[in-house]
Enzyme design. Structure first.
Site, PDB file in Angstrom:
ATOM      1  CG  ASP A   1      -0.326   0.390   2.568  1.00 37.03           C
ATOM      2  OD1 ASP A   1       0.785  -0.558   2.875  1.00 37.03           O
ATOM      3  OD2 ASP A   1      -0.583   1.145   3.366  1.00 37.03           O
TER       4      ASP A   1
ATOM      5  CD  GLU B   1       4.120   1.569   6.991  1.00 37.74           C
ATOM      6  OE1 GLU B   1       4.673   2.031   8.077  1.00 37.74           O
ATOM      7  OE2 GLU B   1       3.853   1.973   6.115  1.00 37.74           O
TER       8      GLU B   1
END
Length: 454
Positions: free
Chosen positions: A91, A155
């Site tokens: 991500d 994250e």
């Protein structure tokens, strides 16, 4: 062997560029309010397919409690060999102002010897680094350790999905050593491991003063302005010199070790001429050893289209980074209490926590660091490994340290200052990618040899 591994990694770089371009193309911002979840899901499938292509077993898309997917796979090693967990995340941060990018943020673009694109360094490039290291080892006798790969899907949001999943499945990520590929060198070409990470808490603060907006000519001057109240509240979080000043939160620690000159910092941070740095103490004190508050965003009317109105409500997203030695949960309580007590005019205030992660301190005296120091020295033509702090947060590190107290945790990565992670025009140095992949391959070989001698 070092030269042979380095040559193999170099020969694999064209493939690495192609794969990084494919991975960067996914708009995998783990926030459905900004990008469709399908982008993250597609990126996760791409990572899973890449692991299967490398012979990983038990490849799975893990549905974590925050709604994101992490990707897991296991590559068996020789009998009796230690197990190493390799970490990255797919991500990314949102691109921010796409018009400010010199090339499309989700199209990997080569320019002036660097590869530009969102996630190129943080941390899609970290996953490619792991793949390069493993491929080089396969070309020279095989991977000498068991490898677990975990690639996180949220994250950057700090919502804790993988941490909670790991706590619920403590056997899944168990390993003898853990390599977190999500930090970076102190400077391009200077091999660095990260000894500390600041923790983080994020809260939204909403201020309400009126039942609805009012005409500023008819009511302004007596009607309490929610936006003005919010601005005053946020301003209370800083001292006159810009230092973070949350009531009850210590902010005077010092950093011992590698220092960061103000001149270099101004250059790296692209501070405008004549603008002062904020805070006191050394730069290293300020960014590695002390708390730092940042207003990440404010919900209020934009200038274009604004009307002459007294605002009834305003909201902000506030981040607070905290150094090792400070409990993030306690910092959240202090931040919340500070915001609630500094709202002027009796305005109503509501503070909600939206993310939290504990700070981390690595044991750089552990045996794996000795092996990593030699690996980096060989990959960087004799340059010695340096040890630095990191102002950012990787909440998973503390979870792993708590679950596996005997495991050694090392932090390396591609996010040196020129990478401009989290900003527009993020990029990665392909030379840094090549050297760090070589170093990781040398580390895995050296770690296996050291374990065999033990």
């Amino acid at each position: 062997m070092a030269q042979a591994l380095a040559a193999t990694v170099a020969s694999l770089m064209p493939q690495a560029r192609t794969e990084l371009a494919e991975l960067v193309a996914f708009k995998s911002v783990a926030d459905p309010a900004q990008f469709p979840p399908a982008e993250c899901e597609a990126a996760a499938r791409w990572v899973a397919d890449a692991l299967r292509a490398e012979g990983f077993q038990d490849v799975a898309l893990l549905d974590t409690p925050d709604g994101s997917q992490s990707v897991y796979g296991f590559l068996p090693g020789p009998a009796g060999a230690p197990t190493v967990l390799l970490y990255a995340h797919y991500d990314v941060q949102p691109p921010l102002d796409e018009a400010a990018w010199l090339s499309p943020p989700f199209t990997l673009t080569e320019r002036d010897g660097r590869w530009y694109g969102r996630g190129a360094a943080d941390c899609k490039g970290g996953f490619i680094m792991h793949l390069l290291a493993l491929r080089a080892l396969k070309a020279h006798g095989g991977v000498p350790v068991g490898v677990k790969m975990i690639v996180e899907g949220s994250e950057e949001q700090g919502t804790g999905g993988l941490e909670r999943y790991a706590e619920e499945h403590p056997e899944l990520l168990a390993a003898d050593t853990i390599v977190i590929g999500d930090t970076g060198n102190f400077r391009l070409g200077r091999p660095t491991v990260t000894a500390t990470l600041r923790g983080m808490t994020m809260v939204t603060v909403q201020v309400d003063t009126l039942e609805g907006n009012l005409h500023s000519g008819q009511f302004g001057g007596a009607a309490p302005d929610a936006l003005a109240a919010l601005i005053r509240t946020l301003d209370s979080l800083r001292a006159e010199d810009g230092s973070t000043a949350v009531d009850g939160l210590p902010a005077d620690a010092s950093w011992e070790g590698l220092q960061y000159s103000e001149e270099d910092f101004r250059t790296d941070a692209k501070v405008l001429h004549g603008v002062e740095l904020i805070g006191s103490g050394t730069v290293a004190d300020r960014i590695w050893a002390r708390p730092a508050v940042t207003v990440l965003g404010i919900d209020c009317p934009p200038v274009v289209g604004a009307t002459p109105s007294v605002q009834a409500s305003a909201r902000a997203l506030v981040s607070l980074r905290v150094p090792p030695g400070t409990d993030a949960a306690e910092a959240t309580k202090l931040l919340t209490a500070h915001l609630e007590s500094h709202v002027p005019w009796g305005a109503r205030v509501r503070v909600e926590q939206v993310g939290q992660g504990q700070p981390f301190r690595a044991d750089t005296t552990s045996p794996a660091y000795t092996v990593m120091a030699e690996a980096l020295r060989e990959a960087y033509d004799g340059a010695e490994m340096e040890i630095a702090g990191e102002g950012g947060s990787i909440p998973l590190c503390n979870t792993l340290a708590a679950l596996y107290p005997e495991a050694e945790i090392l932090l390396i990565g591609l996010s040196e200052p020129e990478a401009q992670i989290h900003a527009v025009n993020e990029s990665v140095s392909p030379d840094e990618l090549r050297r760090l992949a070589t170093a990781e391959a040398l580390f895995l070989r050296g770690y296996a040899e050291a374990a065999g001698r033990g």
